[in-house]
Scaffold this active site. Structure first.
Site, PDB file in Angstrom:
ATOM      1  N   LYS A  29       1.681   8.933  -5.345  1.00  0.00           N
ATOM      2  CA  LYS A  29       1.790   7.571  -5.895  1.00  0.00           C
ATOM      3  C   LYS A  29       0.507   6.802  -5.607  1.00  0.00           C
ATOM      4  O   LYS A  29      -0.308   7.222  -4.770  1.00  0.00           O
ATOM      5  CB  LYS A  29       2.998   6.862  -5.264  1.00  0.00           C
TER       6      LYS A  29
ATOM      7  N   ARG B   6      16.087  -0.591   1.942  1.00  0.00           N
ATOM      8  CA  ARG B   6      15.268  -0.823   0.755  1.00  0.00           C
ATOM      9  C   ARG B   6      16.181  -0.376  -0.386  1.00  0.00           C
ATOM     10  O   ARG B   6      17.265  -0.921  -0.499  1.00  0.00           O
ATOM     11  CB  ARG B   6      13.960  -0.027   0.884  1.00  0.00           C
TER      12      ARG B   6
ATOM     13  N   HIS C 244      15.374   7.918   3.203  1.00  0.00           N
ATOM     14  CA  HIS C 244      14.023   7.612   3.693  1.00  0.00           C
ATOM     15  C   HIS C 244      14.135   6.997   5.078  1.00  0.00           C
ATOM     16  O   HIS C 244      15.018   6.176   5.318  1.00  0.00           O
ATOM     17  CB  HIS C 244      13.365   6.621   2.711  1.00  0.00           C
TER      18      HIS C 244
ATOM     19  N   ARG D 298       9.056  15.049   1.675  1.00  0.00           N
ATOM     20  CA  ARG D 298       8.092  14.302   0.849  1.00  0.00           C
ATOM     21  C   ARG D 298       6.871  13.973   1.700  1.00  0.00           C
ATOM     22  O   ARG D 298       6.932  13.141   2.602  1.00  0.00           O
ATOM     23  CB  ARG D 298       8.737  13.014   0.315  1.00  0.00           C
TER      24      ARG D 298
ATOM     25  N   TYR E 275     -23.117 -15.955   0.133  1.00  0.00           N
ATOM     26  CA  TYR E 275     -22.338 -17.149  -0.231  1.00  0.00           C
ATOM     27  C   TYR E 275     -21.941 -17.937   1.016  1.00  0.00           C
ATOM     28  O   TYR E 275     -21.533 -17.341   2.026  1.00  0.00           O
ATOM     29  CB  TYR E 275     -21.057 -16.755  -0.960  1.00  0.00           C
TER      30      TYR E 275
ATOM     31  N   CYS F   2     -19.631  -9.989  -1.227  1.00  0.00           N
ATOM     32  CA  CYS F   2     -19.505 -10.574  -2.570  1.00  0.00           C
ATOM     33  C   CYS F   2     -18.570  -9.702  -3.417  1.00  0.00           C
ATOM     34  O   CYS F   2     -18.085  -8.678  -2.956  1.00  0.00           O
ATOM     35  CB  CYS F   2     -20.861 -10.652  -3.257  1.00  0.00           C
ATOM     36  N   MET F   3     -18.366 -10.084  -4.674  1.00  0.00           N
ATOM     37  CA  MET F   3     -17.486  -9.301  -5.538  1.00  0.00           C
ATOM     38  C   MET F   3     -18.051  -7.894  -5.790  1.00  0.00           C
ATOM     39  O   MET F   3     -17.308  -6.913  -5.822  1.00  0.00           O
ATOM     40  CB  MET F   3     -17.277 -10.017  -6.879  1.00  0.00           C
ATOM     41  N   ASP F   4     -19.382  -7.808  -5.947  1.00  0.00           N
ATOM     42  CA  ASP F   4     -19.995  -6.533  -6.337  1.00  0.00           C
ATOM     43  C   ASP F   4     -21.043  -6.010  -5.361  1.00  0.00           C
ATOM     44  O   ASP F   4     -21.562  -4.920  -5.552  1.00  0.00           O
ATOM     45  CB  ASP F   4     -20.684  -6.684  -7.701  1.00  0.00           C
TER      46      ASP F   4
HETATM   47  C1  LIG Z   1       5.679   6.646  -0.039  1.00  0.00           C
HETATM   48  C2  LIG Z   1       6.922   7.385   0.239  1.00  0.00           C
HETATM   49  C3  LIG Z   1       6.878   8.609   0.935  1.00  0.00           C
HETATM   50  C4  LIG Z   1       5.627   9.128   1.599  1.00  0.00           C
HETATM   51  O1  LIG Z   1       5.476   8.468   2.830  1.00  0.00           O
HETATM   52  P1  LIG Z   1       4.315   8.866   3.855  1.00  0.00           P
HETATM   53  O2  LIG Z   1       4.553   8.000   5.025  1.00  0.00           O
HETATM   54  O3  LIG Z   1       3.031   8.531   3.172  1.00  0.00           O
HETATM   55  O4  LIG Z   1       4.454  10.310   4.101  1.00  0.00           O
HETATM   56  C5  LIG Z   1       8.055   9.323   1.047  1.00  0.00           C
HETATM   57  N1  LIG Z   1       9.209   8.864   0.529  1.00  0.00           N
HETATM   58  C6  LIG Z   1       9.288   7.687  -0.110  1.00  0.00           C
HETATM   59  C7  LIG Z   1      10.605   7.242  -0.656  1.00  0.00           C
HETATM   60  C8  LIG Z   1       8.156   6.895  -0.270  1.00  0.00           C
HETATM   61  O5  LIG Z   1       8.251   5.720  -0.884  1.00  0.00           O
END
Ligand SMILES: *Cc1c(COP(=O)(O)O)cnc(C)c1O
Length: 377
Positions: free
Chosen positions: A36, A131, A161, A215, A259, A305-307
């Site tokens: 992600k 969540r 999670h 995951r 700046y 700065c921005m750039d």
């Molecule tokens: C982002 C996420 C992960 C990965 O988490 P890490 O701490 O980067 O390993 C796993 N499961 C869910 C639901 C997440 O949102």
């Protein structure tokens, strides 16, 4: 291709090292590589390919848009969207072989009318993170039976999670207990995928007995979820950030930089300019931190700065010299500590204006410049 002397380097060998060692350590059959947020700023397609080559079996992202764009490049591997997907977008996900998350009973009621192509779904339990997810054994059982009866929805996964797998052991244990209670009435063998662990649980906890996959996010990139805990796997930071000096100038005592004229020279000094700024995710908070040039540290002076940014240098440094803003000397973790944030936020912040260069065997194997993405799709 890119025409600007600022770039990220991602060492794909290090990604491969992290993935294969963590997979081996975990013993899980399947491993979702979490890519992600453009693979935590590293580049989703490139990291996904490296992770799959190294033993990851599936991919996971947060949003359907991320999954669809990844699908343009990666055809066969299942991609799980871990966040909620709108009911009206189920058929789009199904058409592209994208697995989606079922997080809520209302969603299931609305999806009862779904008649499109069969979609694979994973049921999300909220075991204490609070969540997304279903919150009780009763709703989980109802969700399970409702989905099993649906002709166009294929229930393949069950997951949760953890909130504290890297910090509070008690809360982690409580979540495990909640999972056991919530799933007591279910036959876990009816799920192809049961997953719970994120990076923290993979590194710091023993594998969950009922799970057959995990995951993997931050640790795949070689960054530890918690640096105070010892990792059973040596993690190698894959991300580095570089620039090149575009101008060097001498200033006199009393001259000011940037700046707001916030930096004032108290003696004659040399200043170098580099083409990176806060629009690249090189946030203004980095002001007063140091960067590395030829292995030696030099402070950023004046406001970022921005750039562009300015660095206080010495006689040994000239125009064209490489500046390492993040590398093995100036690490992601050091930046996170200085900015009072977490390593995740440092790498995610580096914007897609900065081109990415991918290394394998020490040489550049590909480049990604999202400014030109319409040319490569
Ligand atoms: C982002 C996420 C992960 C990965 O988490 P890490 O701490 O980067 O390993 C796993 N499961 C869910 C639901 C997440 O949102």
């Amino acid at each position: 291709m890119f025409y600007r002397d600022t770039w990220v380097e991602v060492d794909l060998d290090r990604i491969a090292h992290n993935v294969s060692h963590i997979k081996e350590h975990s013993g899980y059959e399947h491993l979702f590589a979490v890519v992600k947020a453009n693979a935590y700023g590293h580049g989703d397609v490139e990291v996904a390919r490296a992770a799959l080559d190294a033993g990851a079996t599936h991919l996971a992202v947060a949003f359907l848009d991320e999954a669809l764009s990844l699908r343009l490049a990666i055809k066969d591997v299942p991609i799980l969207v871990m966040g909620p997907v709108r009911v009206e977008d189920i058929s789009l996900a199904a058409e592209h072989k994208i697995h989606i998350t079922v997080h809520d009973m209302d969603w299931i009621m609305q999806a009862a009318h779904y008649r499109g192509p069969t979609v694979n779904v994973h049921l999300k339990m909220d075991s204490g993170m609070h969540r997304i997810g279903l919150t009780s054994a009763a709703t989980l059982a109802l969700a399970n039976s409702t989905l099993r009866e649906h002709k166009h929805i294929n229930l393949v996964g069950l997951f949760t999670h953890f909130a504290t797998a890297d910090s509070c052991k008690d809360y982690y244990s409580q979540q495990l207990k909640n999972v056991a209670e919530m799933t007591a009435g279910l036959d876990l063998n009816t799920f192809e995928y049961v997953h719970q662990s994120n990076s923290a649980a993979l590194l710091y906890q023993t594998p969950q007995p009922n799970a057959n996959c995990a995951r993997l996010g931050i640790a795949m990139y070689g960054l530890a979820p918690n640096n105070e805990m010892s990792s059973p796997v040596s993690l190698k930071q894959a991300f580095s950030l570089h620039s090149r000096i575009t101008q060097v100038k001498s200033i006199l005592a009393g001259d000011k930089v940037g700046y707001g004229a916030t930096f004032e020279a108290n003696a004659p000094m040399k200043i170098a300019v580099i083409p990176i700024g806060y629009a690249d995710g090189w946030l203004r908070y980095h002001q007063n931190r140091s960067v590395s040039i030829k292995g030696k540290l030099y402070p950023i002076v004046g406001r970022i700065c921005m750039d562009q940014s300015m660095i206080l240098i010495d006689e040994t440094i000239t125009t064209g010299d490489q500046v390492d803003l993040i590398n093995d000397q100036c690490t992601v973790d050091m930046a996170a500590k200085d900015l009072q944030t977490i390593n995740y936020e440092i790498v995610c912040s580096i914007s897609d204006r900065v081109p990415r260069r991918y290394l394998q065997g020490g040489v550049t194997v590909s480049e990604r410049n999202d400014r030109f993405r319409h040319l490569s799709i």
